[in-house]
Structure formats: structure tokens, C-alpha cells
Design a protein around this motif. Sequence first.
Motif, PDB file in Angstrom:
ATOM      1  N   UNK A   1      42.550  34.740  49.063  1.00  0.00           N
ATOM      2  CA  UNK A   1      41.366  33.981  48.742  1.00  0.00           C
ATOM      3  C   UNK A   1      40.085  35.196  48.571  1.00  0.00           C
ATOM      4  N   UNK A   2      39.989  36.254  49.488  1.00  0.00           N
ATOM      5  CA  UNK A   2      38.877  37.290  49.389  1.00  0.00           C
ATOM      6  C   UNK A   2      39.271  38.138  48.266  1.00  0.00           C
ATOM      7  N   UNK A   3      40.415  38.197  47.734  1.00  0.00           N
ATOM      8  CA  UNK A   3      40.616  39.037  46.360  1.00  0.00           C
ATOM      9  C   UNK A   3      39.604  38.600  45.287  1.00  0.00           C
ATOM     10  N   UNK A   4      39.434  37.203  45.233  1.00  0.00           N
ATOM     11  CA  UNK A   4      38.678  36.357  44.087  1.00  0.00           C
ATOM     12  C   UNK A   4      37.133  36.270  44.485  1.00  0.00           C
ATOM     13  N   UNK A   5      36.510  37.057  45.528  1.00  0.00           N
ATOM     14  CA  UNK A   5      35.250  36.812  45.597  1.00  0.00           C
ATOM     15  C   UNK A   5      34.554  37.673  44.565  1.00  0.00           C
ATOM     16  N   UNK A   6      33.978  36.985  43.446  1.00  0.00           N
ATOM     17  CA  UNK A   6      33.137  37.507  42.604  1.00  0.00           C
ATOM     18  C   UNK A   6      31.874  36.721  42.197  1.00  0.00           C
ATOM     19  N   UNK A   7      30.806  37.154  42.470  1.00  0.00           N
ATOM     20  CA  UNK A   7      29.672  36.354  42.068  1.00  0.00           C
ATOM     21  C   UNK A   7      28.601  37.206  41.760  1.00  0.00           C
ATOM     22  N   UNK A   8      27.348  36.649  41.694  1.00  0.00           N
ATOM     23  CA  UNK A   8      26.242  37.495  41.361  1.00  0.00           C
ATOM     24  C   UNK A   8      25.781  38.415  42.396  1.00  0.00           C
ATOM     25  N   UNK A   9      26.258  38.018  43.748  1.00  0.00           N
ATOM     26  CA  UNK A   9      25.742  39.024  44.869  1.00  0.00           C
ATOM     27  C   UNK A   9      26.890  40.454  44.446  1.00  0.00           C
ATOM     28  N   UNK A  10      27.943  40.049  44.171  1.00  0.00           N
ATOM     29  CA  UNK A  10      29.182  41.190  44.041  1.00  0.00           C
ATOM     30  C   UNK A  10      28.646  42.025  42.814  1.00  0.00           C
ATOM     31  N   UNK A  11      28.131  41.304  41.833  1.00  0.00           N
ATOM     32  CA  UNK A  11      27.792  42.277  40.580  1.00  0.00           C
ATOM     33  C   UNK A  11      26.419  43.083  40.888  1.00  0.00           C
ATOM     34  N   UNK A  12      25.725  42.582  41.869  1.00  0.00           N
ATOM     35  CA  UNK A  12      24.431  43.595  42.231  1.00  0.00           C
ATOM     36  C   UNK A  12      25.258  44.886  43.093  1.00  0.00           C
ATOM     37  N   UNK A  13      26.259  44.482  43.957  1.00  0.00           N
ATOM     38  CA  UNK A  13      26.766  45.362  44.753  1.00  0.00           C
ATOM     39  C   UNK A  13      27.448  46.582  43.976  1.00  0.00           C
ATOM     40  N   UNK A  14      28.216  46.007  42.986  1.00  0.00           N
ATOM     41  CA  UNK A  14      28.995  46.818  42.131  1.00  0.00           C
ATOM     42  C   UNK A  14      27.937  48.008  41.373  1.00  0.00           C
ATOM     43  N   UNK A  15      26.983  47.335  40.937  1.00  0.00           N
ATOM     44  CA  UNK A  15      25.921  48.127  40.179  1.00  0.00           C
ATOM     45  C   UNK A  15      25.354  49.093  41.140  1.00  0.00           C
TER      46      UNK A  15
END
Length: 552
Positions: A1-15
Amino acid sequence: MLENVNNFLTEIIDEDLAAGLTERIHTRFPPEPNGYLHIGSAKAIFINWSIAKKYGGLFNLRYDDTNPVKEDTEYVDSIWEDIKWLTGEEPNGGVYYGSDYFETCYECAVQLIRDGKAFVCDLTQEEMRAYRGTLKAPGKESPYRDRSVEENLRLFEEMRAGKYPDGSKTLRAKIDMASRNMNLRDPAIYRIVRAHHHRQGDAWCIYPLYDFAHPIQDAIEGITHSMCSIEFENHRPLYEWVVDNCPLPHHPKQREFARLNVTNTVMSKRYLRELVETGRVEGWDDPRMPTLSALRRRGYTPSAILDFVQRAGIAKANSLVDIKLLEHCIREELNKTALRRMAVLEPIKLTITNYPEDKQESFEIANNPQDEATGTRMVPFTRELYIEKSDFAEVPPPKFQRLKPDGEVRLMGAYIVKCNEIVKDENGEVVELRCTADLETGNGMPADGRKVRGTIHWVSAPTAIDAEVYLYENLFTLENTADVPEGTNYLDFLNPDSLKKLSGCKLEPSVAEVETGAHMQFVRMGYFVKDREPGRFNRVVTLKDSFAKTLK
């Protein structure tokens, strides 16, 4: 479940990670202990916890206990239990209390005064509101805004010493009364409140307001990303002003997401507290409530709730999620995992007249046809049984395939029986059905090849367990309780049929071996959980899932 946690917040963190702005992700969940956590809280928990897990970071639980008036250790304890239950673990970053930082908050406030960025104000709440202005008109500066640094320091120290009555003075940040953002119009950051604090006792009579205390707490704990619900988006400039102007070791980044709103319920703690205090529900864990403790008692699992949160989506746009999606998530899970048991909720007696009175045999029935690993159990069979009242019709409607006069049905996993006689009481109510069994059909179809379409469940009368069963429906009839029609109150839409208690229910004896909190499918009746009260079973959800069609 946690492996698929992708959203606009994770995009911010990735940046941020790519830009080298941070090395280790550190998040937090900051509940105020003034009520129990609810399904909306589950979204905030999931976001902060799952993101920390995804990036190998830290996740803190921090109680926002800066308002002593409505806070209580009962709520502190319930929050701790709910977090551990929902995530399956303790917060790996630690457990903290906002009140533990009161001295640091005070020191920050003193520094703001020394820097000419805060002042003690004598305006009342009503006067402050009038001075604040509107969205179209700028505010008016307080007549106390230009007090000297020395006077402000003295007054603030005297506020802490308890020299002034509650509400008579506030400490305000000196920012910009003409700002287009109302939150920057010299907001109050401290107020006088004499109330016993659950943790600090009576050590303080001044308390920092949330918008001032929260960024300080985040900075002290080394939070990298302070993720909160969308209503705090306009508060972000104040959050950043505090961390920019106070002597703090770290600069967290605040980002916002849409709250989780669910149909046919309320999320406001004020409303939930009113339901509890007025006795309209049994308590915070009444299974009709949207609190996590209530959902747990109802029989919802952490995995189903987290699945629901992910399916509902993580975005910035507010939406109203159908509660049927939550029901679908738990139904989908329990269909795979729940043990099958036979239970007769509204019993009527069935006597097999051609079966020996002193005989008892057992039939082997699967615990869960979808999972062979769960094995089988032996279900006792006797001359006297109970069947569901609705499984018999003296005057059957068209296409009725259950028991009727001179009709045959299969008793699930056992014999085919035929109804020969109906016994009624003095009021004309059916109290007993007398049947004969085809005793050659215990392991298969009739020898003559006749077809019997109906199959019903049953329970042996001598071995049955008596139980009380609670059937739940939506707490409110109104789909969107945030949009109550003018002239009405949200309480006007309480569902009078949200709870139906059935007593005298009959369950097969193997249910006695099931532990409290265990899930079962009462075949043909729904999914149930064994309650902590002896002899009580709560319906988690019905078997029917029309919502599943909308997901295809």
C-alpha cells in the motif's frame, strides 16, 4: 500500500529532495485533544505517516494542547490508541506535547517585542473584530500599537504573572493592518486564560494561539514538511512570518491538502461532542459515529480505512465522498477474510417431524468458501431448528424461492425439507413450522432428480447461542450535513432508524469460540463483529454492494 503513495505532496517533496533543500523527511500529526479522532483525521494521519514511511523519514505525534479549556486526558489517551491501531505502530519520531514548548513560545514572544514586532493590546474581542476591517477594506491600527518596547515587555511579564483578568489583554504581532490577507492584520498570538491544564496544571495563565505556537513547535522538532488541511492555506503567510522572525533552529515548509468530507455524517468535533453530551448516541465510540474508536467497534479495520482514504484521493480541491465507498472497502476485505457462521436474527421454530427426537448429528461446513485454508467446522443438527422469519411466506409473492406451504427448500449444508403444517398462536402469528425432511439428501440431490431451488440457513434449537444484534444505518438522512437548509438544524436530520436492536437472536454454537473483535459473515445476513459487551454483535455492513457497479 505504502509503495504506491504518490500525490501532489510527494511531488513537492521529490522536488525539495532533488534541490537539496532537505536530507531526511520529517512529518507530524498535531491533533488537539479536545475530542476523539474521526475518519477525517485518518486522512491527515495517513498522509503524514505514509510519506514519512515512503522516504524512510520520521513521523511525530504532537498533541496540540495549547487551549486548556476543552482538553482532557481522556482525549489524549484515545488519540494514542487510535494512532497505534490505524498505523499498526508507534510514531517513530516520538510523541510530544505542544505545552512542553510553552517556555520557548514565551521566549519567542519576548524577542518579537524586543524587535518591535509585537505589542500588548487592550482592545476587547469585539473591538478587535471591528478594527480588523473587511476583505474589501483595510483594518485600523490599534491605539495601543505604538506602546514602547519597555512598556510592552513589562505588560507581557505582568500578563504572565496573573496581574490582569481573563480576556483583558492580548499580545499581538505587529505586521500589516492593510494586508489583503486578514490573518496578517496584527493577529493575536497570546491571550489570558485561567484554566487548569491537563499537563501544566496552573503554571500558566497565558497561552499561545495555534497560529503562533504551531510553527514554533514544528521548527523545534525539525519538521521538514508541515502538511495540514486546506483551511490553513491562508494562514501559511503567518506561519512563515513566525518562523522568519523568531529565533528558531529550523524552517519547516507548510503545504495544504483538501479535508476528507463524507456523506451522511458530521466531522465537526463540536457537533460530535453535542451528540455525545446530549445522549443522542451512546458515546464517542457509538458505532454510528465517524470516530475511529466507533469505526473500530463497528468492525472496520485499519486496512479498509486506509484503503478508503487512498481511493477517496489526496488533492487540494474539496469534495464530498460517498460513505458507500467506505462500506465497499470493508465489504471487499471481509468477503475474503471473514469466517462464515449461521445466525438467525428473527427466529421462527421449525420442527422436523420425521427426525428422531433424541438424535443429534453434525454437518461439515466450510469456514470461508473463498479461503480453503480456513478449513471447516461441524455444525450440530437436531429435530428442532430455528430459521429466519423472512424465509417463510404463508402467501408467497411471485418467484419466492424460500419456504412456503407444501414447498421444499434446502437447509444449508443439510437436508431438503418440506413444509407440511403451520402452527399459529392466539393472535394468528406463525410460531412453528412442521416439516418433513428427505433424509437421503444430506449429502446431495434428491434420488428422484427433482430440483429444489431455494436454500436457507438454520440453527439447531437445543445448541443455539442467544444473542443481541445491533443493525446500523447512516446517522443522518441528509447527504451533505455541511449544507443544512436554511431554517433547520443539523440535528433535524438525525436518522431515527440509524439503530435497530434485535434480541432473542439464535447463533450456531461455534460463535462462542470467536474472540471479541473478530469478524464473521452471518450467511445471507451481512458482516458482523463480536462486541466487547457479552452476547452483543454489531453489523459492520450488509452483504449487498450496489456501489461496486459505480467503480467499474
